[in-house]
Motif scaffolding. Structure first.
Motif, PDB file in Angstrom:
ATOM      1  N   ALA A   1       2.488  -4.612  -0.115  1.00 21.40           N
ATOM      2  CA  ALA A   1       2.036  -5.646   0.823  1.00 21.40           C
ATOM      3  C   ALA A   1       3.194  -6.336   1.537  1.00 21.40           C
ATOM      4  CB  ALA A   1       1.171  -6.678   0.100  1.00 21.40           C
ATOM      5  N   ASP A   2       4.285  -6.612   0.830  1.00 16.57           N
ATOM      6  CA  ASP A   2       5.434  -7.276   1.450  1.00 16.57           C
ATOM      7  C   ASP A   2       5.999  -6.426   2.583  1.00 16.57           C
ATOM      8  OD1 ASP A   2       7.447  -9.197   1.864  1.00 16.57           O
ATOM      9  OD2 ASP A   2       8.772  -8.256   0.400  1.00 16.57           O
ATOM     10  N   ALA A   3       6.086  -5.119   2.379  1.00 17.84           N
ATOM     11  CA  ALA A   3       6.595  -4.226   3.422  1.00 17.84           C
ATOM     12  C   ALA A   3       5.619  -4.161   4.591  1.00 17.84           C
ATOM     13  CB  ALA A   3       6.834  -2.832   2.852  1.00 17.84           C
ATOM     14  N   GLN A   4       4.329  -4.117   4.304  1.00 20.53           N
ATOM     15  CA  GLN A   4       3.321  -4.097   5.365  1.00 20.53           C
ATOM     16  C   GLN A   4       3.428  -5.363   6.215  1.00 20.53           C
ATOM     17  OE1 GLN A   4      -0.033  -3.639   2.743  1.00 20.53           O
ATOM     18  NE2 GLN A   4      -0.054  -1.398   2.966  1.00 20.53           N
ATOM     19  N   PHE A   5       3.626  -6.493   5.546  1.00 21.82           N
ATOM     20  CA  PHE A   5       3.776  -7.765   6.244  1.00 21.82           C
ATOM     21  C   PHE A   5       5.023  -7.770   7.124  1.00 21.82           C
ATOM     22  CE2 PHE A   5       5.883 -12.004   5.997  1.00 21.82           C
ATOM     23  CZ  PHE A   5       5.075 -12.663   6.911  1.00 21.82           C
TER      24      PHE A   5
END
Length: 194
Positions: free
Chosen positions: A47-51
């Motif tokens: 999720a952090d990378a997607q964000f």
């Protein structure tokens, strides 16, 4: 070490390596390399990378729709493992109608509500204002004030200032004086860096 871990398949290392490359910390600044590392981790569901990928892509009109797709994946609607900052970013995008994304205040409110429920202080403040004004959600002053206090309680200076203003201008301002004074003291402390 992050490069070695990423080369061995660590998606979490890809996120950190991307941060270093994007910011140019300890390595030459390389936005394209950062995006490639974040895309690898994003494809793996981090999720952090997607964000992070979504936020960078959102800076250009031509990649805004892809950015929204990544931010939705990061926010994970209905899933408590989502990234609250991604939901806040989506709330901002739909509130403004940015770079080819049509303005949609109802969608904006839904994203802010999700981020607020997850504890994101900026979203709590914005959603509180929506509840207090009744735009675009039904007016609910009690819930709005509770949400605003949650945001202020996380040392959000804007929320504290708004809360003070509301308390001091309320019909029963005398009853709220002690609370307003306590929030003012906290706001002053934050301004001094305490």
């Amino acid at each position: 070490w992050f490069s070695k871990a990423a080369a061995q398949g660590s998606k979490e290392a890809c996120v950190f390596l991307g941060i270093l490359e994007y910011e140019g910390r300890g390595v030459a600044k390389d936005v394209n390399a950062a995006l490639a590392h974040w895309r690898t981790a994003a494809d793996a569901g981090i999720a952090d990378a997607q964000f992070r990928l979504g936020m960078v892509l959102a800076q250009k009109a031509e990649s805004m729709h892809e950015a929204v797709d990544w931010l939705v994946k990061a926010a994970r609607p209905g899933d408590k493992t989502g990234e609250p900052a991604a939901a806040t970013a989506l709330g901002n995008i739909y509130a403004k109608g940015t770079n080819g994304v049509e303005k949609d205040l109802q969608k904006s409110a839904e994203w802010y509500a999700q981020a607020a429920a997850a504890g994101e202080p900026r979203a709590q403040m914005v959603y509180a204002v929506m509840l207090l004004t009744g735009e675009p959600v039904p007016k609910d002053e009690q819930r709005g004030m509770a949400m605003l206090r949650l945001s202020a309680g996380q040392d959000n200076p804007q929320a504290i200032a708004l809360l003070i203003r509301i308390l001091k201008n309320a019909p029963d301002a005398e009853k709220n004086a002690a609370e307003a004074d306590a929030w003012q003291k906290r706001l002053d402390e934050l301004a001094k860096g305490k």
